[in-house]
Write a protein that holds these residues in place. Sequence first.
Motif, PDB file in Angstrom:
ATOM      1  N   GLU A 236     -44.135 -10.726  15.346  1.00  0.00           N
ATOM      2  CA  GLU A 236     -42.878 -10.970  14.857  1.00  0.00           C
ATOM      3  C   GLU A 236     -42.373 -12.592  15.264  1.00  0.00           C
ATOM      4  N   GLN A 237     -42.999 -12.991  16.308  1.00  0.00           N
ATOM      5  CA  GLN A 237     -42.548 -14.447  16.687  1.00  0.00           C
ATOM      6  C   GLN A 237     -43.160 -15.401  15.557  1.00  0.00           C
ATOM      7  N   ALA A 238     -44.198 -15.061  15.220  1.00  0.00           N
ATOM      8  CA  ALA A 238     -44.876 -15.895  14.240  1.00  0.00           C
ATOM      9  C   ALA A 238     -44.214 -15.787  12.807  1.00  0.00           C
ATOM     10  N   ILE A 239     -43.578 -14.593  12.793  1.00  0.00           N
ATOM     11  CA  ILE A 239     -42.623 -14.641  11.491  1.00  0.00           C
ATOM     12  C   ILE A 239     -41.661 -15.346  11.652  1.00  0.00           C
ATOM     13  N   ASN A 240     -40.941 -15.593  12.671  1.00  0.00           N
ATOM     14  CA  ASN A 240     -39.901 -16.240  12.784  1.00  0.00           C
ATOM     15  C   ASN A 240     -40.238 -17.855  12.751  1.00  0.00           C
TER      16      ASN A 240
ATOM     17  N   TRP B 221     -40.490 -23.182   9.481  1.00  0.00           N
ATOM     18  CA  TRP B 221     -41.644 -24.019   9.023  1.00  0.00           C
ATOM     19  C   TRP B 221     -41.985 -23.864   7.655  1.00  0.00           C
ATOM     20  N   GLY B 222     -42.025 -22.788   7.295  1.00  0.00           N
ATOM     21  CA  GLY B 222     -42.449 -22.369   5.986  1.00  0.00           C
ATOM     22  C   GLY B 222     -43.881 -21.987   5.865  1.00  0.00           C
ATOM     23  N   TYR B 223     -44.304 -21.626   7.366  1.00  0.00           N
ATOM     24  CA  TYR B 223     -45.987 -21.397   7.228  1.00  0.00           C
ATOM     25  C   TYR B 223     -46.018 -20.946   8.660  1.00  0.00           C
TER      26      TYR B 223
ATOM     27  N   SER C 296     -34.161 -20.202  17.454  1.00  0.00           N
ATOM     28  CA  SER C 296     -34.458 -21.087  18.743  1.00  0.00           C
ATOM     29  C   SER C 296     -36.087 -20.764  18.778  1.00  0.00           C
ATOM     30  N   ILE C 297     -36.496 -19.362  18.708  1.00  0.00           N
ATOM     31  CA  ILE C 297     -37.738 -18.927  18.945  1.00  0.00           C
ATOM     32  C   ILE C 297     -38.613 -19.721  18.300  1.00  0.00           C
ATOM     33  N   GLY C 298     -38.427 -19.947  16.819  1.00  0.00           N
ATOM     34  CA  GLY C 298     -39.117 -20.313  15.729  1.00  0.00           C
ATOM     35  C   GLY C 298     -39.469 -21.906  16.050  1.00  0.00           C
ATOM     36  N   LEU C 299     -38.795 -22.329  16.881  1.00  0.00           N
ATOM     37  CA  LEU C 299     -38.949 -24.089  17.057  1.00  0.00           C
ATOM     38  C   LEU C 299     -39.650 -24.305  18.497  1.00  0.00           C
TER      39      LEU C 299
ATOM     40  N   GLY D 194     -36.296  -9.924  11.992  1.00  0.00           N
ATOM     41  CA  GLY D 194     -35.774 -11.376  12.777  1.00  0.00           C
ATOM     42  C   GLY D 194     -34.584 -11.913  11.789  1.00  0.00           C
ATOM     43  N   ILE D 195     -34.229 -11.302  10.624  1.00  0.00           N
ATOM     44  CA  ILE D 195     -32.940 -11.851   9.924  1.00  0.00           C
ATOM     45  C   ILE D 195     -31.724 -11.122  10.304  1.00  0.00           C
ATOM     46  N   ASN D 196     -30.616 -11.838   9.913  1.00  0.00           N
ATOM     47  CA  ASN D 196     -29.275 -11.022   9.698  1.00  0.00           C
ATOM     48  C   ASN D 196     -28.914 -10.662   8.283  1.00  0.00           C
TER      49      ASN D 196
END
Length: 613
Positions: free
Chosen positions: A169-173, A178-180, A434-437, A565-567
């Motif tokens: 799920e972190q990778a999905i975030n 990033w789009g990838y 912020s996780i995705g960054l 991971g989305i609202n």
Amino acid sequence: MCGIYGSTVRYDDDVIFQKLARADFRGPDYSGFEHSGLVTLGHNRLAIVDLDHRSDQPFTYNHLKIVFNGEIYNYKTLRVKLTALGYRFTTDSDTEVITAAFLEYGENCVNHFNGMFAFVIYNTITHQLFGARDRLGKKPFYYAHCGLDFEFASQPSQICIGRNVTLNEQAINEYFIWGYVPEPKSAWNEIQKLEAGHSFSFDCNTGIFRAKKYWELDLMHAEHYEGSYQEAQADLTRLITNAVDIRMHADVPLGVYLSGGIDSSLVASLAAKNFKNVKTFCIKFREKGFDESVFAAKIAAHLQTDHHTIECNKEEGLELIESFGRYYDEPFADSSAIPTLLLSKYTKKHVTVVLSGDGGDESFLGYSRYKWFSMVDQLFKCPLAVRKKLADIISISPNYRHKLIAIGICNPEIRSLYGLMLGGLEYSWLENPSIGLQVPFMDIWSSKSTSVLQKLSAFDTKTYLNGDINTKVDRGTMAFSLEARAPLMDHRVVSFAQNLPDSYKFKYGVQKRILKDILYQYAPAQLFDRPKSGFTMPLNHWFKNELKDHVMDNLSINELKNIPGINVQKSFDMINDHMSGKWNRATQIWKLLVFTQWLKNQSSNPISTYQVA
């Protein structure tokens, strides 16, 4: 160019056949595997150099066995050196040269290779594996490791067959930012990517895995170019000319992608200069503002190439969207993957190898965001409180770009701004953006001795070029068994560009200055006197018109509830904002569409329940 596979897990043969068949499009000319000692090695071959079956893989050289995906462009030079050292060769392939180089140089052999590659060598005496991925990540390498079990492949879905995997799920975030999925993660917790510029060793007896970085863009210790602009232009011309020339060697038909832009036109010009009857290919969009085919045709006419134009329309684009997951495996949201697939589909009818202009924008400051970012950099010298007040004023403007600037300058750090800017800045529809960054390579921004443009260039090379462009091109071309080569991604060209002064690449508002001046030696400057278009699809228009029903059906409230991971409500509101014309949300909608399609592919193609033998 091929697909590789290997495992210390002893699967039944019918499972191995399934795993190889899953990536058969990567190598339709030969597919085979063998059990050797503690390892099973498999290969799908797309024959490019030495078409004889003597070069099929897995390939044996003395006590070594190898599976290899890619091309070593300097293999003939290496072969001469190794022959002088006493090595003997029975094929004309670069595969055999890799194994001999490994015997001579050990793990340091990777520093002798100029190419794109992912390979694994098995030592049948010591039961050690050694493998590597090329410096810039042109070729993919996925692996799963748990104790004595080690499995690797070109496509992650090959590894999924026969084992239980879970969604990361972190990778999905990170994907939604990033789009990838940035390396070293994959979309699954159990599978990772070997990072670009890394090699590895695995001991089949102990299960010890070690990864090692063998190449890096070293901004801190780079030797800055001290020659004049004219000297740099001459040196770079020699480098790129050689990079093109060594990529024109193949035992199959070869061509060049010609978009009409600076990078592909330079590659095509140098190819046409030194080789006869060069075939060129471009894609055409019906929508105004997205079509550069008319410019590509004019350049092709000047260069006297055998030119081909392929038209992309929403019907064929939608058809490719439906089969997207088969080739890309992970969620991947660069929409230009669709025209890449389409262009590859038609190009394959004429050639098996194609050269592209990829890499020029990152190394020579071609993206429009570089110009914008160099100006915004001045604002970040002001206190955050001042920037927030300025943002309040700017945000009043109805202009979409002004609103993005207002959001951007409220970020506490400029490096956070850049990560967000690549994906559209506004992420209120994510639960925790912020996780995705939190991705690798952010340390590039801490360099004190380099300019903001040097940091941008290096950061994009390590992230966007690697994770996005290379993924798009590798999967898009290999989907139709087509090999893509990128002369501007020759590591010598990339390192040379990084060491150049900014003014040689960007001066008086002119981006890719030095590349343009080299190109204008071969093609008239007036052919390129126009705004940069880019290899993109008109999604903003399509989503509000031809594909509106498709979007609303696949991104309904119920469908959105399946996405982690989305609202959900904010995401649905964002989609409606786009449909009403209030805000251009095409990028975010595309990410959601791709992910929804990927989830459906996962559920419709469940992981096999085959047992380990």
